[in-house]
Design a protein around this motif. Sequence first.
Motif, PDB file in Angstrom:
ATOM      1  N   GLY A 160      21.202 -13.695   4.559  1.00 27.41           N
ATOM      2  CA  GLY A 160      22.652 -13.745   4.456  1.00 27.41           C
ATOM      3  C   GLY A 160      23.277 -12.518   5.054  1.00 27.41           C
ATOM      4  N   PHE A 161      24.546 -12.602   5.318  1.00 29.21           N
ATOM      5  CA  PHE A 161      25.240 -11.517   5.982  1.00 29.21           C
ATOM      6  C   PHE A 161      25.514 -10.397   4.980  1.00 29.21           C
ATOM      7  CE2 PHE A 161      26.727 -10.416   9.968  1.00 29.21           C
ATOM      8  CZ  PHE A 161      27.958  -9.790   9.918  1.00 29.21           C
ATOM      9  N   SER A 162      24.937  -9.217   5.222  1.00 28.29           N
ATOM     10  CA  SER A 162      24.952  -8.152   4.225  1.00 28.29           C
ATOM     11  C   SER A 162      26.321  -7.569   3.954  1.00 28.29           C
ATOM     12  CB  SER A 162      24.015  -7.018   4.660  1.00 28.29           C
ATOM     13  OG  SER A 162      22.691  -7.478   4.728  1.00 28.29           O
ATOM     14  N   TYR A 163      27.330  -7.844   4.830  1.00 30.40           N
ATOM     15  CA  TYR A 163      28.641  -7.256   4.539  1.00 30.40           C
ATOM     16  C   TYR A 163      29.212  -7.807   3.250  1.00 30.40           C
ATOM     17  CZ  TYR A 163      30.813 -11.482   6.613  1.00 30.40           C
ATOM     18  OH  TYR A 163      31.193 -12.760   6.904  1.00 30.40           O
ATOM     19  N   GLN A 164      28.642  -8.946   2.758  1.00 33.41           N
ATOM     20  CA  GLN A 164      29.113  -9.474   1.484  1.00 33.41           C
ATOM     21  C   GLN A 164      28.837  -8.478   0.356  1.00 33.41           C
ATOM     22  OE1 GLN A 164      27.345 -13.339   1.071  1.00 33.41           O
ATOM     23  NE2 GLN A 164      28.751 -14.293   2.535  1.00 33.41           N
ATOM     24  N   LEU A 178      37.978  -9.799  13.417  1.00 28.18           N
ATOM     25  CA  LEU A 178      39.391  -9.508  13.635  1.00 28.18           C
ATOM     26  C   LEU A 178      39.791  -8.142  13.085  1.00 28.18           C
ATOM     27  CD1 LEU A 178      41.860 -10.937  14.868  1.00 28.18           C
ATOM     28  CD2 LEU A 178      42.427 -11.755  12.587  1.00 28.18           C
ATOM     29  N   VAL A 179      39.335  -7.811  11.896  1.00 26.68           N
ATOM     30  CA  VAL A 179      39.767  -6.585  11.220  1.00 26.68           C
ATOM     31  C   VAL A 179      38.835  -5.409  11.535  1.00 26.68           C
ATOM     32  CG1 VAL A 179      40.232  -5.504   8.990  1.00 26.68           C
ATOM     33  CG2 VAL A 179      40.856  -7.904   9.375  1.00 26.68           C
ATOM     34  N   ASP A 180      37.546  -5.601  11.312  1.00 32.94           N
ATOM     35  CA  ASP A 180      36.601  -4.493  11.458  1.00 32.94           C
ATOM     36  C   ASP A 180      36.261  -4.192  12.908  1.00 32.94           C
ATOM     37  OD1 ASP A 180      36.128  -4.090   8.569  1.00 32.94           O
ATOM     38  OD2 ASP A 180      35.305  -6.107   8.686  1.00 32.94           O
ATOM     39  N   CYS A 181      36.211  -5.237  13.750  1.00 32.41           N
ATOM     40  CA  CYS A 181      35.847  -5.043  15.154  1.00 32.41           C
ATOM     41  C   CYS A 181      37.060  -5.011  16.079  1.00 32.41           C
ATOM     42  CB  CYS A 181      34.908  -6.160  15.622  1.00 32.41           C
ATOM     43  SG  CYS A 181      33.449  -6.420  14.601  1.00 32.41           S
ATOM     44  N   GLU A 182      38.230  -5.453  15.582  1.00 35.58           N
ATOM     45  CA  GLU A 182      39.446  -5.561  16.388  1.00 35.58           C
ATOM     46  C   GLU A 182      39.216  -6.456  17.605  1.00 35.58           C
ATOM     47  OE1 GLU A 182      40.909  -1.675  17.280  1.00 35.58           O
ATOM     48  OE2 GLU A 182      41.398  -1.205  15.200  1.00 35.58           O
ATOM     49  N   LEU A 183      38.526  -7.569  17.361  1.00 37.29           N
ATOM     50  CA  LEU A 183      38.262  -8.554  18.401  1.00 37.29           C
ATOM     51  C   LEU A 183      38.748  -9.917  17.924  1.00 37.29           C
ATOM     52  CD1 LEU A 183      34.612  -7.558  19.393  1.00 37.29           C
ATOM     53  CD2 LEU A 183      36.678  -7.163  20.740  1.00 37.29           C
ATOM     54  N   ASP A 184      39.457 -10.602  18.788  1.00 36.86           N
ATOM     55  CA  ASP A 184      39.979 -11.922  18.430  1.00 36.86           C
ATOM     56  C   ASP A 184      38.932 -12.974  18.766  1.00 36.86           C
ATOM     57  OD1 ASP A 184      41.528 -14.046  17.722  1.00 36.86           O
ATOM     58  OD2 ASP A 184      42.923 -13.894  19.398  1.00 36.86           O
ATOM     59  N   ILE A 185      37.926 -13.069  17.913  1.00 36.45           N
ATOM     60  CA  ILE A 185      36.794 -13.969  18.135  1.00 36.45           C
ATOM     61  C   ILE A 185      36.771 -15.020  17.030  1.00 36.45           C
ATOM     62  CG2 ILE A 185      34.270 -14.150  18.170  1.00 36.45           C
ATOM     63  CD1 ILE A 185      34.204 -11.334  19.341  1.00 36.45           C
ATOM     64  N   GLN A 186      36.611 -16.266  17.433  1.00 37.37           N
ATOM     65  CA  GLN A 186      36.508 -17.356  16.476  1.00 37.37           C
ATOM     66  C   GLN A 186      35.064 -17.838  16.441  1.00 37.37           C
ATOM     67  OE1 GLN A 186      38.995 -18.887  14.323  1.00 37.37           O
ATOM     68  NE2 GLN A 186      37.006 -19.474  13.516  1.00 37.37           N
ATOM     69  N   PRO A 187      34.298 -17.490  15.417  1.00 40.39           N
ATOM     70  CA  PRO A 187      32.899 -17.940  15.360  1.00 40.39           C
ATOM     71  C   PRO A 187      32.813 -19.442  15.157  1.00 40.39           C
ATOM     72  CG  PRO A 187      33.514 -16.888  13.304  1.00 40.39           C
ATOM     73  CD  PRO A 187      34.680 -16.693  14.237  1.00 40.39           C
ATOM     74  N   SER A 188      31.653 -20.005  15.438  1.00 37.33           N
ATOM     75  CA  SER A 188      31.466 -21.441  15.273  1.00 37.33           C
ATOM     76  C   SER A 188      31.594 -21.832  13.808  1.00 37.33           C
ATOM     77  CB  SER A 188      30.097 -21.860  15.809  1.00 37.33           C
ATOM     78  OG  SER A 188      29.060 -21.177  15.112  1.00 37.33           O
ATOM     79  N   PHE A 198      26.580 -15.106  13.614  1.00 38.20           N
ATOM     80  CA  PHE A 198      26.724 -13.710  14.012  1.00 38.20           C
ATOM     81  C   PHE A 198      25.955 -13.444  15.305  1.00 38.20           C
ATOM     82  CE2 PHE A 198      24.884  -9.444  14.067  1.00 38.20           C
ATOM     83  CZ  PHE A 198      26.027  -8.666  14.055  1.00 38.20           C
ATOM     84  N   VAL A 199      24.704 -13.858  15.376  1.00 35.15           N
ATOM     85  CA  VAL A 199      23.889 -13.621  16.566  1.00 35.15           C
ATOM     86  C   VAL A 199      24.456 -14.373  17.764  1.00 35.15           C
ATOM     87  CG1 VAL A 199      21.601 -13.953  17.586  1.00 35.15           C
ATOM     88  CG2 VAL A 199      21.807 -13.149  15.219  1.00 35.15           C
ATOM     89  N   GLU A 200      24.926 -15.587  17.535  1.00 36.77           N
ATOM     90  CA  GLU A 200      25.507 -16.394  18.604  1.00 36.77           C
ATOM     91  C   GLU A 200      26.679 -15.673  19.257  1.00 36.77           C
ATOM     92  OE1 GLU A 200      26.528 -21.055  18.730  1.00 36.77           O
ATOM     93  OE2 GLU A 200      27.904 -19.914  17.449  1.00 36.77           O
ATOM     94  N   VAL A 201      27.542 -15.093  18.444  1.00 35.14           N
ATOM     95  CA  VAL A 201      28.688 -14.351  18.971  1.00 35.14           C
ATOM     96  C   VAL A 201      28.220 -13.075  19.662  1.00 35.14           C
ATOM     97  CG1 VAL A 201      30.720 -12.999  18.329  1.00 35.14           C
ATOM     98  CG2 VAL A 201      30.389 -15.277  17.373  1.00 35.14           C
ATOM     99  N   LEU A 202      27.314 -12.350  19.037  1.00 35.33           N
ATOM    100  CA  LEU A 202      26.879 -11.057  19.574  1.00 35.33           C
ATOM    101  C   LEU A 202      26.327 -11.196  20.983  1.00 35.33           C
ATOM    102  CD1 LEU A 202      26.493  -8.029  18.968  1.00 35.33           C
ATOM    103  CD2 LEU A 202      24.228  -8.596  18.060  1.00 35.33           C
TER     104      LEU A 202
END
Length: 270
Positions: free
Chosen positions: A22-26, A40-50, A61-65
Amino acid sequence: MADLLQFKDIEFVVAHYIGEEGFSYQRAFGDEHSLRQFYLVDCELDIQPSSPDTRNTLERFVEVLVSQPPQNQAKILRAVRGSIPPGDSYTSRERRAKMQTIITGIIERLDSESTFVDSILPKSTSEVVREALADAEHSISRGRPASAVAATHTALHGYFKQMCDDESIVYKKDMSLPKLFKLLQENHSAFQRSGQHQDKIDNVGKGLATAIHSLNEIRNNATPAHPNDELLDVCDAMLAINALRSIFHYVEEKRSLGGRNLFQRIMSPQ
């Protein structure tokens, strides 16, 4: 991707920061902090994940990265480093410091990659061209390289029209980018010079004309300029942006020098 963000880098981030289950930022933000908010907030990137219906959080996460240009990959990993502590097994200060050093090295390598030809702001240009160039920069920074292709194309198109207007070269208002370039080559004073290697330069110009034709097709069929089903992937979009910017630099230099070489301009600036 092997020359930029390597698979071993992704494996390191997943194993020591994100977590396999799981994503550890939780742990840091709570379950309500979504992947969309992270970008959007932490990276300041307007990215819409699947959608989470098709991928679990780690896969998304990996798909976007891997889909982002190096500058944005660095932003994502910088947010991971700053917001997500290494996994719980790294409780000692020394081990945590080592993890931070490794991820910092990855970020610095990505930051050092010069993957885009520098943008250009012509000395004399229209507001339309300026806005299109600004839109392209914004799209790149927000992780939308296909949109940046469309905006850079629009800027070059507007710039070619202005060059025609400046020398009273007649053109149709709906004339395409390739046709405008041919018109400039044939009629604009900046292109009317000869030299010892002019035949070779003319061949390069023909190559540029072919490239511009293909870039025009790419803009129409693989960017958000039209409602296309499939957009350029990040590598192909980077190639298109760099090609458009290189042409922009070349034409602006020809225009600013008035067809003369730099030595001639220095010796007789008037």
